[in-house]
Scaffold this active site. Structure first.
Site, short mmCIF file in Angstrom:
data_model
loop_
_atom_site.label_atom_id
_atom_site.label_comp_id
_atom_site.label_asym_id
_atom_site.label_seq_id
_atom_site.Cartn_x
_atom_site.Cartn_y
_atom_site.Cartn_z
N GLU A 1 -3.85 -1.35 -1.52
CA GLU A 1 -4.40 -1.60 -0.18
C GLU A 1 -3.46 -2.53 0.59
OE1 GLU A 1 -6.80 0.28 0.62
OE2 GLU A 1 -8.14 0.57 -1.08
N LYS B 1 -3.90 7.33 -4.20
CA LYS B 1 -2.86 6.29 -4.15
C LYS B 1 -3.04 5.28 -5.29
CE LYS B 1 -3.99 5.22 0.04
NZ LYS B 1 -5.09 6.17 0.16
N THR B 2 -4.26 4.81 -5.51
CA THR B 2 -4.50 3.85 -6.59
C THR B 2 -4.28 4.51 -7.95
OG1 THR B 2 -6.09 2.68 -5.18
CG2 THR B 2 -6.17 2.20 -7.54
N GLY C 1 -0.97 7.41 2.44
CA GLY C 1 -1.84 8.58 2.51
C GLY C 1 -3.20 8.19 3.04
N CYS D 1 -10.38 19.54 12.43
CA CYS D 1 -11.71 18.92 12.32
C CYS D 1 -11.79 17.62 13.11
CB CYS D 1 -12.08 18.70 10.86
SG CYS D 1 -12.40 20.25 9.99
#
Length: 196
Positions: free
Chosen positions: A92, A23-24, A17, A182
């Site tokens: 990570e 995620k963590t 993501g 964006c």
């Protein structure tokens, strides 16, 4: 569906993501579930992540494990023996050039859970993620809302400064996540043309 059913010995699970998606937080939840099942867990964090010396999310949630061993390393091959470990959790994951090492641990019947960015600030996948992807038995995408318009799903990480270094650890002071609209209408000027 209960995530614990997906986390089986000998399998690799991958959570992808954009930044700030959770995620963590998801990894911390998995660690707590595994600890409740009395599994020995090791959490591997890259030394390239210089933001924090603790295991902490961008939203401030901190890992307070009961038994989880925390290792900081530059390479997974430097981690050492994991013979008494049931599960390996890597945050990570895109920071580890030798992420494919997780295959060896999976062959040793360990539960492997990885979390990493879906793409760099240049909107390109990280090579370590590309190499491990075919070996993942379960992949989860966690999204978030665009930080610019707050209307659409954000899947792009955009760096706020002109630094072109591929790996540059930081938080909201350096990065923003945005949607496709964006990216095209606001941020594309700072990026080179995207090549697919």
């Amino acid at each position: 569906m209960n995530i614990i059913r997906k986390l089986k010995p000998g399998t690799i699970s991958l959570v992808l993501g954009p930044m700030f998606a959770g995620k963590t937080t998801f990894l911390i939840h998995c660690i707590y579930m595994l600890e409740r099942l009395e599994k020995k867990v090791v959490f591997i964090k890259s030394t390239k992540n210089t933001r924090d010396k603790t295991i902490k999310t961008h939203s401030g949630i901190q890992l307070r494990p009961k038994q989880c061993k925390i290792i900081e390393s530059t390479q997974l091959s430097d981690v050492g023996s994991l013979t008494d470990i049931h599960a390996v959790v890597v945050d990570e994951a895109h920071f580890f050039d030798d992420l494919i090492k997780c295959r060896t641990w999976a062959e040793e019947e360990k539960i492997i859970i990885l979390a990493g960015l879906n793409a760099s600030f240049e909107q390109k996948m990280f090579p370590p993620i590309v190499r491990i992807f075919p070996y993942c038995s379960w992949v989860k995408y966690i999204g978030r809302t665009c930080m610019k318009c707050n209307q659409h799903n954000a899947c792009f990480n955009v760096r706020k400064n002109a630094d072109k270094t591929l790996i540059l650890a930081g938080g909201s002071e350096l990065y923003v996540t945005c949607c496709n609209n964006c990216l095209k209408n606001t941020f594309i000027k700072q990026l080179q043309p995207i090549k697919y």
